[in-house]
Design a protein around this motif. Structure first.
Motif, PDB file in Angstrom:
ATOM      1  N   ALA A 158       0.859  -1.319   0.368  1.00  0.00           N
ATOM      2  CA  ALA A 158       0.279   0.065  -0.304  1.00  0.00           C
ATOM      3  C   ALA A 158       1.082   1.510  -0.229  1.00  0.00           C
ATOM      4  CB  ALA A 158      -0.621   0.223   1.461  1.00  0.00           C
ATOM      5  N   PHE A 159       1.701   1.023   0.309  1.00  0.00           N
ATOM      6  CA  PHE A 159       2.743   2.266   0.649  1.00  0.00           C
ATOM      7  C   PHE A 159       3.444   2.329  -0.475  1.00  0.00           C
ATOM      8  CE2 PHE A 159       6.217   4.976   1.894  1.00  0.00           C
ATOM      9  CZ  PHE A 159       5.787   5.900   3.437  1.00  0.00           C
ATOM     10  N   GLN A 160       4.255   1.074  -1.126  1.00  0.00           N
ATOM     11  CA  GLN A 160       4.930   1.688  -2.187  1.00  0.00           C
ATOM     12  C   GLN A 160       4.025   2.167  -3.414  1.00  0.00           C
ATOM     13  OE1 GLN A 160       5.062  -2.247  -4.542  1.00  0.00           O
ATOM     14  NE2 GLN A 160       6.824  -1.859  -4.792  1.00  0.00           N
ATOM     15  N   VAL A 161       2.699   1.750  -3.703  1.00  0.00           N
ATOM     16  CA  VAL A 161       1.391   2.155  -4.369  1.00  0.00           C
ATOM     17  C   VAL A 161       1.485   3.462  -4.606  1.00  0.00           C
ATOM     18  CG1 VAL A 161       0.670  -0.077  -5.641  1.00  0.00           C
ATOM     19  CG2 VAL A 161      -0.385   1.296  -3.940  1.00  0.00           C
ATOM     20  N   GLY A 162       1.138   3.967  -3.353  1.00  0.00           N
ATOM     21  CA  GLY A 162       0.670   4.997  -2.910  1.00  0.00           C
ATOM     22  C   GLY A 162       0.938   5.838  -1.470  1.00  0.00           C
ATOM     23  N   GLY A 163       2.242   5.779  -1.220  1.00  0.00           N
ATOM     24  CA  GLY A 163       2.829   6.558   0.128  1.00  0.00           C
ATOM     25  C   GLY A 163       1.575   6.276   1.523  1.00  0.00           C
ATOM     26  N   ALA A 164       1.757   7.232   2.301  1.00  0.00           N
ATOM     27  CA  ALA A 164       1.209   6.873   3.365  1.00  0.00           C
ATOM     28  C   ALA A 164      -0.475   7.640   3.690  1.00  0.00           C
ATOM     29  CB  ALA A 164       1.628   8.593   4.220  1.00  0.00           C
ATOM     30  N   GLN A 165      -0.593   8.427   2.308  1.00  0.00           N
ATOM     31  CA  GLN A 165      -2.241   8.348   1.702  1.00  0.00           C
ATOM     32  C   GLN A 165      -3.047   6.784   1.928  1.00  0.00           C
ATOM     33  OE1 GLN A 165      -5.110  10.229   2.417  1.00  0.00           O
ATOM     34  NE2 GLN A 165      -3.737  11.669   1.783  1.00  0.00           N
ATOM     35  N   CYS A 166      -2.111   6.042   0.737  1.00  0.00           N
ATOM     36  CA  CYS A 166      -2.900   4.496   0.650  1.00  0.00           C
ATOM     37  C   CYS A 166      -3.005   3.732   1.962  1.00  0.00           C
ATOM     38  CB  CYS A 166      -2.395   4.275  -1.366  1.00  0.00           C
ATOM     39  SG  CYS A 166      -2.765   2.820  -1.498  1.00  0.00           S
ATOM     40  N   THR A 167      -1.351   4.043   2.443  1.00  0.00           N
ATOM     41  CA  THR A 167      -1.686   3.028   4.020  1.00  0.00           C
ATOM     42  C   THR A 167      -2.353   3.710   4.992  1.00  0.00           C
ATOM     43  OG1 THR A 167       0.808   2.832   3.254  1.00  0.00           O
ATOM     44  CG2 THR A 167       0.025   2.417   5.928  1.00  0.00           C
ATOM     45  N   VAL A 168      -2.928   5.133   4.700  1.00  0.00           N
ATOM     46  CA  VAL A 168      -3.938   4.758   6.053  1.00  0.00           C
ATOM     47  C   VAL A 168      -5.564   4.802   4.658  1.00  0.00           C
ATOM     48  CG1 VAL A 168      -5.883   7.279   7.058  1.00  0.00           C
ATOM     49  CG2 VAL A 168      -3.424   7.149   6.617  1.00  0.00           C
ATOM     50  N   GLN A 169      -5.968   4.592   4.467  1.00  0.00           N
ATOM     51  CA  GLN A 169      -7.107   4.250   3.983  1.00  0.00           C
ATOM     52  C   GLN A 169      -6.943   2.820   3.200  1.00  0.00           C
ATOM     53  OE1 GLN A 169      -8.345   5.746  -0.109  1.00  0.00           O
ATOM     54  NE2 GLN A 169      -6.688   7.456  -0.056  1.00  0.00           N
ATOM     55  N   THR A 170      -5.943   2.151   3.460  1.00  0.00           N
ATOM     56  CA  THR A 170      -6.161   0.673   3.075  1.00  0.00           C
ATOM     57  C   THR A 170      -6.202  -0.089   4.905  1.00  0.00           C
ATOM     58  OG1 THR A 170      -4.352  -0.027   1.662  1.00  0.00           O
ATOM     59  CG2 THR A 170      -4.694  -1.315   3.006  1.00  0.00           C
ATOM     60  N   VAL A 171      -5.859   0.984   5.934  1.00  0.00           N
ATOM     61  CA  VAL A 171      -6.324   0.487   7.414  1.00  0.00           C
ATOM     62  C   VAL A 171      -7.800   0.224   7.595  1.00  0.00           C
ATOM     63  CG1 VAL A 171      -5.893   1.097   9.908  1.00  0.00           C
ATOM     64  CG2 VAL A 171      -3.825   0.893   8.083  1.00  0.00           C
ATOM     65  N   GLU A 172      -7.805   1.851   7.503  1.00  0.00           N
ATOM     66  CA  GLU A 172      -9.405   2.234   7.254  1.00  0.00           C
ATOM     67  C   GLU A 172     -10.186   0.979   6.606  1.00  0.00           C
ATOM     68  OE1 GLU A 172      -9.626   7.063   8.538  1.00  0.00           O
ATOM     69  OE2 GLU A 172      -9.858   6.171   6.414  1.00  0.00           O
ATOM     70  N   ALA A 173     -10.271   0.583   5.306  1.00  0.00           N
ATOM     71  CA  ALA A 173     -11.129  -0.416   5.074  1.00  0.00           C
ATOM     72  C   ALA A 173     -10.837  -1.432   5.091  1.00  0.00           C
ATOM     73  CB  ALA A 173     -10.253  -0.105   3.465  1.00  0.00           C
ATOM     74  N   LEU A 174      -9.473  -2.098   5.706  1.00  0.00           N
ATOM     75  CA  LEU A 174      -9.854  -3.053   6.232  1.00  0.00           C
ATOM     76  C   LEU A 174     -10.095  -3.190   8.214  1.00  0.00           C
ATOM     77  CD1 LEU A 174      -6.151  -4.412   5.276  1.00  0.00           C
ATOM     78  CD2 LEU A 174      -7.906  -4.898   4.638  1.00  0.00           C
ATOM     79  N   THR A 175     -10.013  -2.390   8.674  1.00  0.00           N
ATOM     80  CA  THR A 175     -10.431  -2.594  10.319  1.00  0.00           C
ATOM     81  C   THR A 175     -11.792  -1.812  10.466  1.00  0.00           C
ATOM     82  OG1 THR A 175      -9.337  -0.387  10.728  1.00  0.00           O
ATOM     83  CG2 THR A 175      -8.182  -2.175  10.591  1.00  0.00           C
ATOM     84  N   GLY A 176     -12.265  -0.795   9.640  1.00  0.00           N
ATOM     85  CA  GLY A 176     -13.361  -0.152   9.552  1.00  0.00           C
ATOM     86  C   GLY A 176     -13.076   1.514  10.760  1.00  0.00           C
TER      87      GLY A 176
END
Length: 391
Positions: A158-176
């Motif tokens: 997630a960080f590789q393809v979109g940095g911090a922004q994508c990592t945050v969005q990934t965590v939110e989507a996976l965890t709620g």
């Protein structure tokens, strides 16, 4: 001859004394004013320098809506906080490459910790998220552009393809879990922070002699600085018999030891060290737009003023070997869902998650578990050995 008698001789003129005293007081006041102005000027330029170090922050593109537990005020200062802390493993730049990976300039989140701070600020806990966990990465929105998601990939992509922004969005989507802030620290900044406080004490259970990755560390209790400190928290071939799991434990223990050092009298009583530490922090972080100034970071730090170090715990998300590749990758277990809900509801961890946790007041880079921990000494020793900590 004068007609005046000795008794008629005029007394010395008092105005001269008053003028002298006025001159003394004026000198003192002027000196104090100069010192005050100099102090203010120094503080201003130091503060401005720290602010100049921090790049403008990004506005988080959220995947979930923020919901508050029952009875919690809508005032920001009265709400629980969730902060995603990331360590960037870019190998570009002197001192960043230690294992020959990603020298093309790509980045991955070598370390990710979801820090939850309770609504009443009485406790906090950091949840380590393994970079090698297999997840289904969602689509990410970056600067108005869509980055397609992908199933069955490692979490740190997630960080590789979109940095911090994508990592945050990934965590939110996976965890709620709604993420209020994010903070990214690069490797060189980490080393500068450690050096600013004259090193961090750790306990290494065995000598590390790893010529393949150029890592050499002596066994025993010692203070690590610079590259050695970075090598210690990132080493995964000798100290961590359980790979990424053990390394996360070691990183948690090192963070706890560094927190202790930063808050020690040896550091806080020396303005030079405090200045060097804050300069290192502000020179190497990337943050969201709600944290992109010294004032905003100070306000965030003040949120922790009533949180004792013994009330800050570090744990790892419940994980298990990946059935498809058990020797290399991991998966989150069903128990992770219970943890995410506990964060959303702003509840304390409970014994089921604090067992084996590391407290921020732990010393010498070792674990400190709750007094009511029912694990046997043999289990504790196994955990510590697996994490590359002294037994």
């Amino acid at each position: 001859m004068s007609d005046q008698s000795p008794s008629d001789t005029p007394a010395p003129r008092r105005p001269t004394t008053r003028r002298h005293r006025r001159a003394v007081w004026l000198t003192i006041v002027a000196t104090q004013l100069v010192v005050a102005l100099a102090t203010v000027s120094v503080a201003y330029f130091v503060h401005k320098g720290w602010n100049d170090n921090i790049a403008p922050g990004e506005t988080i593109e959220h995947k979930v809506e923020k919901t508050l537990p029952a009875g919690v005020s809508k005032k920001a200062e009265d709400q629980p906080l969730n902060i995603l802390v990331m360590g960037s493993d870019t190998r570009v730049g002197k001192g960043n490459g230690i294992d020959g990976e990603n020298r093309d300039g790509s980045q991955r989140s070598d370390t990710v910790i979801l820090l939850h701070v309770s609504q009443d600020r009485s406790h906090a806990y950091g949840v380590s998220l393994p970079r090698d966990a297999i997840i289904d990465r969602p689509d990410c929105k970056i600067d108005g552009e869509n980055v397609p998601g992908e199933d069955g990939v490692r979490f740190n992509t997630a960080f590789q393809v979109g940095g911090a922004q994508c990592t945050v969005q990934t965590v939110e989507a996976l965890t709620g879990v709604y993420i209020d802030h994010f903070l990214v620290l690069d490797f060189n900044g980490f080393k500068d922070m450690v050096d600013a406080v004259d090193g961090v004490e750790v306990c290494i259970p065995e000598e590390v002699d790893d010529p393949k990755h150029d890592i050499y560390l002596d066994a025993g209790t010692q203070v690590l600085t610079g590259q050695d400190a970075l090598n210690y928290v990132r080493e995964r071939y000798v100290l961590s018999v359980t790979g990424d799991i053990g390394r996360m434990k070691r990183q948690q223990a090192f963070i706890a030891s560094m927190i202790n050092k930063v808050f020690s009298a040896d550091v806080l009583s020396q303005p030079g060290k405090v200045n060097a530490f804050l300069n290192a922090v502000t020179s190497s972080i990337q943050v969201d737009d709600k944290l992109d100034s010294v004032g905003k970071l100070f306000d965030l730090a003040m949120e922790f003023r009533d949180t004792g170090l013994d009330k800050i715990k570090f744990i790892t998300v419940p994980i298990a070997p990946d059935p498809a590749n058990p020797m290399v990758t991991l998966v989150w277990t069903d128990a992770a869902d219970k943890l995410w809900q506990r964060i959303i509801d702003d509840e304390q961890l409970g014994k089921d998650f604090t067992e084996g946790s590391i407290a921020a007041d732990s010393g010498v880079g070792t674990e400190k578990t709750d007094d009511d921990d029912k694990k046997t000494k043999q289990d504790d020793a196994a955990d510590r050995a697996a994490a590359g900590l002294c037994v």
